[in-house]
Design a protein around this motif. Structure first.
Motif, short mmCIF file in Angstrom:
data_model
loop_
_atom_site.label_atom_id
_atom_site.label_comp_id
_atom_site.label_asym_id
_atom_site.label_seq_id
_atom_site.Cartn_x
_atom_site.Cartn_y
_atom_site.Cartn_z
N LYS A 39 39.83 75.21 -33.23
CA LYS A 39 40.67 74.55 -34.23
C LYS A 39 40.08 73.25 -34.77
O LYS A 39 40.41 72.84 -35.88
CB LYS A 39 42.05 74.26 -33.64
CG LYS A 39 42.86 75.50 -33.33
CD LYS A 39 43.56 76.05 -34.56
CE LYS A 39 44.49 77.21 -34.18
NZ LYS A 39 45.14 77.80 -35.37
N ALA A 40 39.21 72.61 -33.99
CA ALA A 40 38.66 71.34 -34.47
C ALA A 40 37.76 71.54 -35.69
O ALA A 40 37.54 70.59 -36.45
CB ALA A 40 37.91 70.62 -33.36
N ARG A 41 37.23 72.73 -35.86
CA ARG A 41 36.42 72.94 -37.07
C ARG A 41 37.26 72.63 -38.32
O ARG A 41 36.75 72.06 -39.29
CB ARG A 41 35.90 74.37 -37.13
CG ARG A 41 34.88 74.71 -36.04
CD ARG A 41 34.39 76.14 -36.22
NE ARG A 41 33.51 76.61 -35.18
CZ ARG A 41 32.19 76.84 -35.34
NH1 ARG A 41 31.60 76.63 -36.50
NH2 ARG A 41 31.46 77.29 -34.33
N GLY A 42 38.52 73.03 -38.28
CA GLY A 42 39.39 72.75 -39.42
C GLY A 42 39.89 71.31 -39.45
O GLY A 42 39.90 70.66 -40.50
N GLU A 63 38.61 76.96 -44.17
CA GLU A 63 37.20 76.64 -44.39
C GLU A 63 36.53 76.21 -43.08
O GLU A 63 35.36 76.55 -42.83
CB GLU A 63 37.08 75.54 -45.44
CG GLU A 63 37.45 76.06 -46.82
CD GLU A 63 37.83 74.98 -47.82
OE1 GLU A 63 37.99 75.32 -49.00
OE2 GLU A 63 37.99 73.80 -47.41
N GLY A 64 37.26 75.48 -42.26
CA GLY A 64 36.71 75.13 -40.96
C GLY A 64 36.40 76.39 -40.16
O GLY A 64 35.31 76.55 -39.60
N ILE A 108 32.95 75.88 -48.40
CA ILE A 108 32.72 76.12 -46.96
C ILE A 108 31.47 75.36 -46.50
O ILE A 108 31.46 74.73 -45.44
CB ILE A 108 32.59 77.63 -46.67
CG1 ILE A 108 33.92 78.33 -46.98
CG2 ILE A 108 32.18 77.87 -45.22
CD1 ILE A 108 33.83 79.85 -47.02
N GLY A 109 30.43 75.40 -47.31
CA GLY A 109 29.22 74.66 -46.98
C GLY A 109 29.49 73.17 -46.89
O GLY A 109 28.99 72.48 -45.99
#
Lengths: 327, 327
Positions: free
Chosen positions: B55-58, B156-157, B11-12
């Motif tokens: 959603k863009a985090r992923g 994880e995102g 995740i980091g």
């Protein structure tokens, strides 16, 4: 750049006094706005915080300093956003806050000021009358009078927005800033011009409240008899000379926009950016709408400075069945 | 806490791959919501970014990894938000992006997917049919199939939101998470439970699309024949077993809410927070509305996960003259 009342060290120190909830606000390209405006648009969003405007950046500085060493009571005149922010900042620090506002101010703003525990004094008049009463209360009670734009903390708080703009990777050509008393333009303009002198800083004011813009163009204080605009947050009549002096040093232009353009700007921000903004926060988009050629193909950043609206009025302003020119 | 598919190191690492424009989103107390809900409400706002959802985090993680070492083409099924995010993330990295969406998906989302340069394939059916076609395209073309919630990058995102929650000074009692495929709940739940096991994680799904919630309660995959909800972003029928296994480890409860409560939640977020949200993003408020006693006097954090709406529908949903139960 010639010397304004601000300096980098004080702005940096101010930033340390501000609750992080008001800092590092979203800054992003909003491509959905581009086709309608003919330029690349970025947004600096100052509405996603506990008081829904940028004003807490300044009141956090004021309240921190007062809590540390000043009188523990403060009064300000406000169309609502400064008062709400001062109420928030003062409450957390045990300050006694009084806000003087026009009775016809946005009800949602007045409700929040009360809910935050500040004393609210209403005047039957406009912002200038509220300023007079706030000053009288300060004299009578021997407490601090907070004067927006005149008091450096308010400009320095706003200047922290400028720090975030110039520290970002974004390479904009123009910054559009709502112009009322001038704290936002002074603060942001000072930092942007110090660090990126090639970036154009353009102030935008309603045609119905043009005092500071006229003053800037005539290079002397010009007052007006009245104001007539839905953009309550920027509706002053008596520009402050020291603020005008700063703006003459750091601002590239000041333009006036119609009420219809302000409404059209609010609609575009709702339709294409999903943002509920108050009229003052749509001034930047309004300026692009009124002079597309000027901004064509440039990368324009607009500061969305507040989102406190009365929903009934907002629904009317953004009703697609209503012609903006008839509002 | 037992082992989910996620771990802190990954995740980091994922966080490092995400464009900062999607990180460190606003997290703030919204006191104006408190009186109507009977609890203290904080908001984590995931709508103030170029794609108006979390959603863009992923997709940033997926696209970064693909650009570095994967095939340079990718396909996903999406109700719109994942597709828009993947289109954004892929465009900046030179990836060839195909999105398969139901033809009746939110038009505003489909328009943005096209505007971002992705290929859009529409199916005459629901999200599960779109998933089938996306898988078939991936097989046919030998390209990467991105499967929301199943593919770890998407969880994880989402988990980076969890990092920001537990790193904040805010001491909330409960986190309300919209539940669809489960990526958001898996990611946020994993991080929150790892770091603050006393914080309750509650998933919220529409009664009209209850498959994952039923599965969670029965501890086995339960599918449904159809969905019937305005919350298009969470309207799946076939829960993914591996995601359910994770949710069984980290989620404290999963609840279902009516369409009327979702609409009421959207209205409250507009009226008291000035936020335009899509139905999925109002699920948390809807859950409070349906069970005030449960949340009374607690500090509840809700993730406002998306703000892409068709304005006509949104105006209808938030029209005060319309009874939510009649929509």
């Amino acid at each position: 750049m010639q010397q304004t009342r601000l300096d980098a060290a004080r702005i940096g120190a101010a930033r340390q006094l501000i609750d992080p909830v008001f800092l590092d606000t979203p800054l992003y390209r909003c491509e959905a706005l581009d086709p309608g405006l003919g330029c690349a648009v970025s947004i600096k969003l100052e509405t996603a915080n506990p008081v829904r405007s940028f004003k807490a950046r300044g009141t956090e500085v004021v309240a921190s300093l007062l809590a540390a060493r000043g009188p523990r009571a403060v009064v300000c005149a406000s169309a609502g956003n400064l008062g709400q922010a001062l109420a928030w900042s003062g409450r957390g620090r045990g300050l006694d806050v009084t806000v003087v506002a026009p009775r016809h101010a946005t009800a949602a703003k007045l409700d929040r000021i009360r809910a935050l525990g500040a004393r609210l004094e209403l005047v039957d008049g406009d912002h200038e009358l509220a300023r007079d009463l706030a000053a009288a209360i300060a004299r009578r009670d021997g407490i601090r009078l907070l004067e927006d734009s005149l008091d450096l903390e308010t400009c320095e708080g706003a200047a922290t927005i400028g720090l975030e703009l110039v520290d970002s990777a974004s390479s904009f050509d123009t910054v559009l800033v709502a112009l009322g008393g001038g704290a936002l333009a002074t603060g942001v303009g000072h930092v942007v011009k110090s660090s990126r002198p090639d970036v154009e800083v353009v102030c935008v004011q309603p045609l119905g409240a043009p005092a500071m813009t006229r003053s800037w163009h005539e290079r002397r204080v010009v007052t007006t008899e009245s104001t007539n605009t839905i953009a309550d947050g920027v509706a002053g009549r008596h520009p402050i000379p020291a603020v005008l002096d700063d703006l003459l040093l750091i601002v590239d232009d000041a333009v006036l926009v119609t009420e219809a353009s302000i409404v059209a700007g609010m609609r575009m921000l709702l339709d294409h950016a999903g943002l509920v903004v108050e009229p003052s926060a749509a001034l930047g988009i309004a300026a692009i709408l009124e002079d597309r050629d000027r901004f064509a193909d440039r990368h324009v950043l607009t500061i969305v400075c507040g989102g406190n609206v009365d929903l009934d009025a907002y629904r009317r302003w953004t009703d697609p069945a209503v012609d903006p020119s008839l509002l």
